[in-house]
Write an enzyme that holds these catalytic residues in place. Structure first.
Site, short mmCIF file in Angstrom:
data_model
loop_
_atom_site.label_atom_id
_atom_site.label_comp_id
_atom_site.label_asym_id
_atom_site.label_seq_id
_atom_site.Cartn_x
_atom_site.Cartn_y
_atom_site.Cartn_z
N CYS A 135 0.83 -1.21 0.00
CA CYS A 135 0.00 0.00 0.00
C CYS A 135 0.87 1.25 0.00
O CYS A 135 1.37 1.66 1.05
CB CYS A 135 -0.94 -0.01 1.20
SG CYS A 135 -1.98 1.45 1.28
N CYS A 138 -0.46 4.10 2.15
CA CYS A 138 -0.24 3.92 3.60
C CYS A 138 1.22 4.16 3.96
O CYS A 138 1.53 4.81 4.95
CB CYS A 138 -0.59 2.51 4.06
SG CYS A 138 -2.00 1.77 3.29
N ASP A 139 2.12 3.60 3.20
CA ASP A 139 3.52 3.51 3.63
C ASP A 139 4.50 4.37 2.84
O ASP A 139 5.66 4.51 3.24
CB ASP A 139 3.98 2.04 3.56
CG ASP A 139 3.19 1.15 4.50
OD1 ASP A 139 2.75 1.65 5.55
OD2 ASP A 139 2.99 -0.03 4.19
#
Ligand code: NDP
Length: 316
Positions: A135, A138-139
């Protein structure tokens, strides 16, 4: 003997727990089946920095424990079991837990989520959360100023590569064929971004690293057999997601990839009393916050459905 429940929630990610919080606060005493990966996809993420309300970010597993506590505080009952099959052709709706226990529910909220697909190579697991992520949104932030690779050639890969190109010095896009599946416009965006390099006909051989995490990826050209190492610190998978909806096959309307179809603007499925929330019904946004949002919608829809059912009974 079958157990009778008013509301059953299947799944324990942000969608499931949010549905539980709302259903519990409405006095419905929901029963939540946590499934095979209690806490869902966020339990595989270290820091969640894009969920509103946490200015310093929050650790994924911690966030899920907090959501669980919040759901339990209002009377949600949580069972660490798996719903292994359903029969939605009957009402009350029938669910089988752990292949043996029968539950009859007046309303079911499906929050079974989706799972990112992985390549299936050992180094992927070894460096999970240490440089390997599925992701970028997200990261990606943790890799700003660094060099990364994205594997995949669909819209997700194109989107993730473009997103990462704004944070990272360079993005290597690893494409297994000599063309991309992504939409023309997304492909054009990738090709016109100077710090994205596309490696055509290329497959991942192994992710390399040490105690500090990922340091590179060894790739192989599937036409020439030539191998090379690309130095990177982050390796992002974008080869698709699989919604966890197999057990509902034959009952619920789904798209060709298995995402449950809901009535636009609601969480209602084609079966009365069955609601679908979170990633199981969302192939576009797939964020914790959108999952939580639809979880809330699912509980409100279920509550309304049950109230209407009660009215019906009272007048019959
Ligand atoms: P897709 O299934 O569309 O694409 C997966 C990609 O991964 C393909 O290019 C495939 O390659 C590649 N792939 C699969 N397995 C491997 C493997 N083992 N090794 C290397 N490459 C592999 O998934 P997406 O997640 O990209 O998209 C899913 C759906 O969501 C699509 O309908 C898409 O349009 C939509 N979407 C829309 C977005 C938007 O509109 N903003 C953003 C993201 C997704 P190959 O082509 O060779 O099969």
């Amino acid at each position: 003997m079958a157990t009778k429940e008013k509301v059953v929630i299947i799944g324990s990610g942000p969608a499931g727990y949010t549905a539980a919080i709302y259903a519990a606060r409405a006095g419905l005493r929901p029963m939540l089946y946590a499934g095979g990966q209690p806490g869902g996809q966020l339990t595989t993420t270290n820091d969640v920095e894009n969920f509103p309300g946490y200015p310093e970010g929050i650790n994924g597993p911690q966030m899920m424990m907090d959501l669980q506590k919040q759901a339990e505080r209002f009377g949600t009952r949580i069972h660490y079991g798996l719903v292994t099959s359903v029969d939605f052709s009957v009402y009350p709706l029938k669910l089988i837990i752990d292949e043996k226990d029968e539950v009859l529910a007046e309303a079911v909220i499906i929050a079974t989520g989706a799972s990112a697909k992985y390549l299936g190579i050992p180094s992927e697991e070894k460096f999970a959360n240490k440089g390997v992520s599925a992701c970028a949104i997200c990261d990606g932030y943790f890799y700003r100023g660094k060099e990364v690779a994205v594997v995949g050639a669909g819209d997700s890969a194109a989107e993730e590569a473009t997103y990462l190109s704004k944070l990272c010095t360079k993005v290597h896009l690893i494409v297994r064929r000599n063309e991309m599946r992504a939409s023309k416009i997304m492909q054009a965006r990738v090709k016109n971004t100077p710090n994205i390099e596309i490696h055509w006909n290329t497959e991942t051989d192994e992710i390399l690293g040490d105690d500090s995490g990922v340091t590179g990826v060894r790739v192989v050209n599937n036409k020439t057999g030539e191998k090379k190492v690309i130095p990177i610190q982050g390796f992002f998978l974008a080869i698709g997601h699989k919604p966890n909806t197999e057990i509902f096959n034959g009952y619920l309307n789904m798209d060709e990839t298995g995402y449950i179809k809901v009535l636009p603007g609601s969480t209602r499925t084609n079966v009365e009393g069955v609601f679908a929330v979170g990633d199981a019904a969302d192939k576009v946004y797939r964020q914790a916050v959108t999952a939580a949002g639809t979880g809330c919608m699912g509980a409100l829809d279920a509550e309304k459905f049950l109230a209407a059912k009660e009215m019906e009974l009272a007048h019959s």
